[in-house]
Design an enzyme around this catalytic site. Structure first.
Site, PDB file in Angstrom:
ATOM      1  N   SER A  20     -43.208  -4.370  43.130  1.00  0.00           N
ATOM      2  CA  SER A  20     -42.123  -4.906  42.280  1.00  0.00           C
ATOM      3  C   SER A  20     -40.750  -4.456  42.789  1.00  0.00           C
ATOM      4  O   SER A  20     -39.778  -5.200  42.667  1.00  0.00           O
ATOM      5  CB  SER A  20     -42.323  -4.525  40.812  1.00  0.00           C
ATOM      6  N   ILE A  99     -47.536  10.517  52.424  1.00  0.00           N
ATOM      7  CA  ILE A  99     -46.551  11.488  52.888  1.00  0.00           C
ATOM      8  C   ILE A  99     -46.338  11.267  54.390  1.00  0.00           C
ATOM      9  O   ILE A  99     -47.296  11.008  55.120  1.00  0.00           O
ATOM     10  CB  ILE A  99     -47.026  12.924  52.596  1.00  0.00           C
ATOM     11  N   LEU A 100     -45.106  11.358  54.824  1.00  0.00           N
ATOM     12  CA  LEU A 100     -44.776  11.076  56.222  1.00  0.00           C
ATOM     13  C   LEU A 100     -44.538  12.376  56.975  1.00  0.00           C
ATOM     14  O   LEU A 100     -43.891  13.293  56.461  1.00  0.00           O
ATOM     15  CB  LEU A 100     -43.536  10.180  56.279  1.00  0.00           C
ATOM     16  N   HIS A 116     -38.000   6.981  43.780  1.00  0.00           N
ATOM     17  CA  HIS A 116     -38.978   7.890  43.171  1.00  0.00           C
ATOM     18  C   HIS A 116     -38.883   7.813  41.650  1.00  0.00           C
ATOM     19  O   HIS A 116     -37.779   7.825  41.105  1.00  0.00           O
ATOM     20  CB  HIS A 116     -38.734   9.325  43.645  1.00  0.00           C
ATOM     21  N   LEU A 151     -40.457  17.049  50.708  1.00  0.00           N
ATOM     22  CA  LEU A 151     -41.009  15.934  49.944  1.00  0.00           C
ATOM     23  C   LEU A 151     -40.218  15.717  48.649  1.00  0.00           C
ATOM     24  O   LEU A 151     -40.095  16.639  47.830  1.00  0.00           O
ATOM     25  CB  LEU A 151     -42.482  16.220  49.626  1.00  0.00           C
ATOM     26  N   ASP A 152     -39.703  14.498  48.486  1.00  0.00           N
ATOM     27  CA  ASP A 152     -38.907  14.131  47.305  1.00  0.00           C
ATOM     28  C   ASP A 152     -37.706  15.059  47.114  1.00  0.00           C
ATOM     29  O   ASP A 152     -37.188  15.188  46.000  1.00  0.00           O
ATOM     30  CB  ASP A 152     -39.771  14.115  46.032  1.00  0.00           C
ATOM     31  N   GLN A 180     -35.305   0.190  35.658  1.00  0.00           N
ATOM     32  CA  GLN A 180     -34.143   0.857  36.249  1.00  0.00           C
ATOM     33  C   GLN A 180     -34.258   0.905  37.773  1.00  0.00           C
ATOM     34  O   GLN A 180     -33.264   0.740  38.486  1.00  0.00           O
ATOM     35  CB  GLN A 180     -33.989   2.277  35.679  1.00  0.00           C
TER      36      GLN A 180
HETATM   37  N1  NHR Z   1     -42.403  11.813  53.253  1.00  0.00           N
HETATM   38  C1  NHR Z   1     -41.519  12.809  53.430  1.00  0.00           C
HETATM   39  N2  NHR Z   1     -41.624  13.519  54.564  1.00  0.00           N
HETATM   40  N3  NHR Z   1     -40.547  13.110  52.528  1.00  0.00           N
HETATM   41  C2  NHR Z   1     -40.477  12.404  51.397  1.00  0.00           C
HETATM   42  O1  NHR Z   1     -39.526  12.722  50.518  1.00  0.00           O
HETATM   43  C3  NHR Z   1     -41.388  11.353  51.143  1.00  0.00           C
HETATM   44  C4  NHR Z   1     -42.350  11.089  52.120  1.00  0.00           C
HETATM   45  C5  NHR Z   1     -43.291  10.067  51.925  1.00  0.00           C
HETATM   46  C6  NHR Z   1     -43.306   9.366  50.757  1.00  0.00           C
HETATM   47  C7  NHR Z   1     -42.523   8.940  48.460  1.00  0.00           C
HETATM   48  C8  NHR Z   1     -43.075   9.946  47.447  1.00  0.00           C
HETATM   49  C9  NHR Z   1     -42.689   9.576  46.033  1.00  0.00           C
HETATM   50  O2  NHR Z   1     -41.658   8.943  45.814  1.00  0.00           O
HETATM   51  C10 NHR Z   1     -42.378   9.640  49.760  1.00  0.00           C
HETATM   52  C11 NHR Z   1     -41.396  10.619  49.951  1.00  0.00           C
HETATM   53  C12 NHR Z   1     -46.754   9.973  48.320  1.00  0.00           C
HETATM   54  C13 NHR Z   1     -47.137  11.266  47.968  1.00  0.00           C
HETATM   55  C14 NHR Z   1     -48.555  11.747  48.159  1.00  0.00           C
HETATM   56  O3  NHR Z   1     -48.888  12.853  47.745  1.00  0.00           O
HETATM   57  C15 NHR Z   1     -46.166  12.106  47.449  1.00  0.00           C
HETATM   58  C16 NHR Z   1     -44.868  11.662  47.286  1.00  0.00           C
HETATM   59  C17 NHR Z   1     -44.503  10.357  47.655  1.00  0.00           C
HETATM   60  C18 NHR Z   1     -45.453   9.532  48.166  1.00  0.00           C
HETATM   61  N4  NHR Z   1     -49.439  10.963  48.821  1.00  0.00           N
HETATM   62  C19 NHR Z   1     -50.822  11.308  49.156  1.00  0.00           C
HETATM   63  C20 NHR Z   1     -50.916  11.716  50.639  1.00  0.00           C
HETATM   64  O4  NHR Z   1     -51.817  12.505  50.957  1.00  0.00           O
HETATM   65  C21 NHR Z   1     -51.752  10.133  48.987  1.00  0.00           C
HETATM   66  C22 NHR Z   1     -51.817   9.668  47.580  1.00  0.00           C
HETATM   67  C23 NHR Z   1     -52.512   8.310  47.434  1.00  0.00           C
HETATM   68  O5  NHR Z   1     -52.901   7.688  48.440  1.00  0.00           O
HETATM   69  O6  NHR Z   1     -52.607   7.863  46.289  1.00  0.00           O
HETATM   70  O7  NHR Z   1     -50.142  11.206  51.460  1.00  0.00           O
HETATM   71  O8  NHR Z   1     -43.408   9.991  45.085  1.00  0.00           O
HETATM   72  C1  GAR Z   2     -42.587   2.845  41.574  1.00  0.00           C
HETATM   73  O1  GAR Z   2     -42.462   3.390  40.283  1.00  0.00           O
HETATM   74  C2  GAR Z   2     -42.134   3.830  42.610  1.00  0.00           C
HETATM   75  O2  GAR Z   2     -41.018   4.579  42.199  1.00  0.00           O
HETATM   76  C3  GAR Z   2     -43.345   4.718  42.707  1.00  0.00           C
HETATM   77  O3  GAR Z   2     -44.441   3.831  42.641  1.00  0.00           O
HETATM   78  C4  GAR Z   2     -44.053   2.656  41.933  1.00  0.00           C
HETATM   79  C5  GAR Z   2     -44.258   1.484  42.838  1.00  0.00           C
HETATM   80  O4  GAR Z   2     -44.081   0.300  42.141  1.00  0.00           O
HETATM   81  N1  GAR Z   2     -43.372   5.431  43.923  1.00  0.00           N
HETATM   82  C6  GAR Z   2     -44.118   6.497  44.071  1.00  0.00           C
HETATM   83  O5  GAR Z   2     -44.720   7.023  43.145  1.00  0.00           O
HETATM   84  C7  GAR Z   2     -44.190   7.022  45.467  1.00  0.00           C
HETATM   85  N2  GAR Z   2     -45.111   8.088  45.506  1.00  0.00           N
HETATM   86  P1  GAR Z   2     -43.947  -1.078  42.928  1.00  0.00           P
HETATM   87  O6  GAR Z   2     -45.065  -1.117  43.950  1.00  0.00           O
HETATM   88  O7  GAR Z   2     -44.109  -2.106  41.862  1.00  0.00           O
HETATM   89  O8  GAR Z   2     -42.588  -1.104  43.568  1.00  0.00           O
END
Ligand code: NHR
Ligand code: GAR
Length: 216
Positions: A20, A99-100, A116, A151-152, A180
């Site tokens: 979305s 996670i990247l 986020h 992260l975040d 939002q």
């Molecule tokens: N990578 C870095 N290095 N820094 C950030 O700030 C990042 C990032 C990658 C993604 C989005 C983030 C969020 O907005 C994001 C920010 C995935 C996870 C996670 O734990 C955490 C935070 C975010 C995205 N992922 C698991 C993993 O092992 C998998 C979870 C799943 O597949 O459902 O990568 O929240």
């Molecule tokens: C959104 O709420 C976004 O902020 C969150 O997942 C949803 C994705 O919605 N992101 C994370 O939690 C990253 N870890 P969308 O696919 O409809 O855009």
């Protein structure tokens, strides 16, 4: 780098699910709200609904499943090669759930944004809506930030608060936050595409002024 500012910015959007936020970015681009075009949408999951949204908008889609790769670093190398084939000026994470690794984050430093679902620095990580409810918070929200190694934890660009209501479920709260997100993410991309938003020495700057948000 764009050689001329009048060329639209190439944006690659990374998704894992519903998309979305991707839709909000597509709509803003179609309405010419910003000088950017989404050159590709990449998902780590082949069942992500956002892929259908992208196809419906005529945008190139690619799926790069992470389980086909032995380590996170090897996956991220392949992802970088795929992204770079679209020569992006900006990479936007839009519900991308992986996670990247450090190489990836460094390679796109200053041109990697994330949305986020919390008022960062509160509620980093996953499952934010349920955690907010469990803690009895009265306020929640969304944040757009530059992605860094923490992260975040990268510099904040925009935040938008929403109230937590007495009868909220994680789903109802998530929907209020998403509304939002769909406003602030296109706004941040607009600033970036216009050349007004930059990461300078690890600090987010808008119109050459340090961005300060009320929640950081
Ligand atoms: N990578 C870095 N290095 N820094 C950030 O700030 C990042 C990032 C990658 C993604 C989005 C983030 C969020 O907005 C994001 C920010 C995935 C996870 C996670 O734990 C955490 C935070 C975010 C995205 N992922 C698991 C993993 O092992 C998998 C979870 C799943 O597949 O459902 O990568 O929240
Ligand atoms: C959104 O709420 C976004 O902020 C969150 O997942 C949803 C994705 O919605 N992101 C994370 O939690 C990253 N870890 P969308 O696919 O409809 O855009």
């Amino acid at each position: 780098m764009r050689s001329k500012m009048n060329e639209p910015l190439s944006v690659v959007v990374l998704i894992s699910g519903n998309g979305s936020n991707l839709q909000a970015l597509i709509n803003a681009a179609e309405e010419e709200k910003y000088p950017a075009r989404i050159s590709a949408v990449i998902s780590n999951r082949n069942d992500a609904y956002g892929l259908q949204r992208a196809r419906a908008a005529g945008i190139v889609c690619r799926v790069l499943p992470h389980h086909a790769y032995e380590t996170r670093e090897i996956y991220d190398q392949a992802l970088m090669a795929l992204i770079d084939s679209f020569d992006p000026g900006l990479v936007a994470l839009a519900g991308f759930m992986r996670i990247l690794s450090a190489n990836f984050v460094e390679h796109y430093s200053g041109r990697l944004l994330n949305i986020h679902p919390s008022l960062l620095p509160k509620y980093k990580g996953l499952n934010t809506h349920q955690r907010v409810l469990d803690d009895g918070e009265i306020e929640h929200g969304a944040s757009v930030h530059f992605v860094t190694l923490e992260l975040d934890g990268g510099p904040l660009i925009l935040q938008s608060p929403v109230p937590v209501l007495a009868d909220d479920t994680a789903e109802s709260l998530a929907a209020r936050v998403l509304n939002q997100e769909h406003i602030i993410y296109p706004q941040a991309v607009k600033w970036f595409a216009e050349g007004r938003l930059k990461l300078v020495d690890g600090v987010a700057m808008l119109d050459n002024k340090v961005i300060s948000t009320p929640y950081d």
